[in-house]
Write a protein that holds these residues in place. Structure first.
Motif, mmCIF file in Angstrom:
data_model
loop_
_atom_site.group_PDB
_atom_site.id
_atom_site.type_symbol
_atom_site.label_atom_id
_atom_site.label_comp_id
_atom_site.label_asym_id
_atom_site.label_seq_id
_atom_site.Cartn_x
_atom_site.Cartn_y
_atom_site.Cartn_z
ATOM 1 N N PHE A 1 137.559 18.588 74.624
ATOM 2 C CA PHE A 1 137.220 19.470 75.809
ATOM 3 C C PHE A 1 137.130 20.690 75.684
ATOM 4 N N ILE B 1 130.733 19.073 78.908
ATOM 5 C CA ILE B 1 132.202 19.622 78.766
ATOM 6 C C ILE B 1 133.034 18.798 77.806
ATOM 7 N N ALA B 2 132.461 17.769 77.278
ATOM 8 C CA ALA B 2 133.142 17.138 75.986
ATOM 9 C C ALA B 2 132.493 16.864 74.970
ATOM 10 N N ALA C 1 137.722 23.658 81.058
ATOM 11 C CA ALA C 1 138.565 22.672 81.333
ATOM 12 C C ALA C 1 139.981 23.116 81.294
#
Length: 277
Positions: A255, A235-236, A260
């Motif tokens: 992100f 996700i990041a 997100a």
């Protein structure tokens, strides 16, 4: 009547496109030179988002030969849309050999190596005397600097700006980042990205991922996952410091705002539609 420039760009997607570059372009493999030229072209095959190099055959330091063996181009990558109103394009990960223009595949051969089907001679008369080379098959230099991922697009821009706006990132209601020290990255045809100082990120909630990707504009990225969410895989990310052009975001964490929830001054932003949605 005024024309939206992105519509001109998208309108050319079905076409074979090229642009000369004044840079000295060199390529090699395992220390053996393949080409050295100052007459290269950037070429986009139809529906391609990113360019590759076409080089004059006269400047090749290796031979071009008909393919020594039969080969399969492999399956298509999934077509993607860069924006909601954009025509389908080929995912940038689509292999070199999935050609969308007429032409001839060739092996690149020298005494020290043989790379099957790593060259493509387009049949377009405007590209006569040129062959397109598989970027992933060779090591590339522009002037005396290494190029990774793919050649840089002269019509693609990356701008980075500091902001004092309050940026918060949540996933499934959990705050993963909260800062007033972010840098905003504006990249052609992509959504705004929010790069956050690591001290303002809940790295204790994230797990280091083995995933690595490269960007010709920003460098190599390492990733983190948030294991408590089905949407949290990779996700990041944060980029290394190889490219001075991107020094404002070196080590900062970003992100995927496709997955997100990003809040700017308390207002939740829409989830953009991109190849990473």
């Amino acid at each position: 009547m005024a024309t939206k420039l992105s519509e001109l760009l998208f309108g050319a997607f079905p076409d074979l496109r090229y642009q000369p570059t004044p840079k000295r372009i060199r390529a090699g493999i395992d220390g053996s030179p393949v080409v050295d030229t100052q007459e290269a072209l950037l070429v986009w095959e139809p529906k391609r988002v990113t360019p590759v190099y076409a080089v004059p055959e006269k400047d090749l330091l290796a031979r071009l030969e008909p393919p020594a063996a039969e080969g399969d181009a492999g399956p298509d990558e999934y077509p993607v849309r860069l924006m909601a109103d954009a025509p389908p394009a080929l995912d940038p990960r689509t292999g070199f050999r999935r050609h969308t223009a007429a032409g001839e595949e060739l092996d690149v051969v020298a005494s020290a190596f043989s790379v099957p089907r790593a060259a493509f001679r387009p049949s377009d008369p405007d590209l006569a005397g040129y062959v397109v080379l598989d970027f992933g098959a060779f090591h590339w230099l522009e002037d005396h600097e290494e190029i990774i991922g793919h050649p840089r697009d002269p019509f693609h821009r990356v701008d980075i700006r500091a902001t004092l706006r309050h940026i918060a990132v949540k996933l499934d209601g959990v705050v993963l980042a909260d800062t007033v020290g972010a840098h905003l990255l504006y990249e052609t045809l992509l959504p705004v990205r929010y790069y956050i100082p690591p001290e303002d990120v809940r790295l204790d909630l994230l797990e280091t991922s083995p995933r690595r990707t490269v960007c010709p504009y920003k460098g190599e990225a390492r990733y983190w996952s948030y294991p408590e969410s089905a949407k949290g895989k990779n996700i990041a990310w944060a980029y290394d410091s190889r490219f001075i052009d991107a020094r404002q975001i070196h080590g900062l964490v970003c992100f995927f705002n496709e997955r997100a929830d990003v809040f700017v001054d308390g207002e939740q932003q829409e989830h953009p539609l991109t190849p990473w949605s």
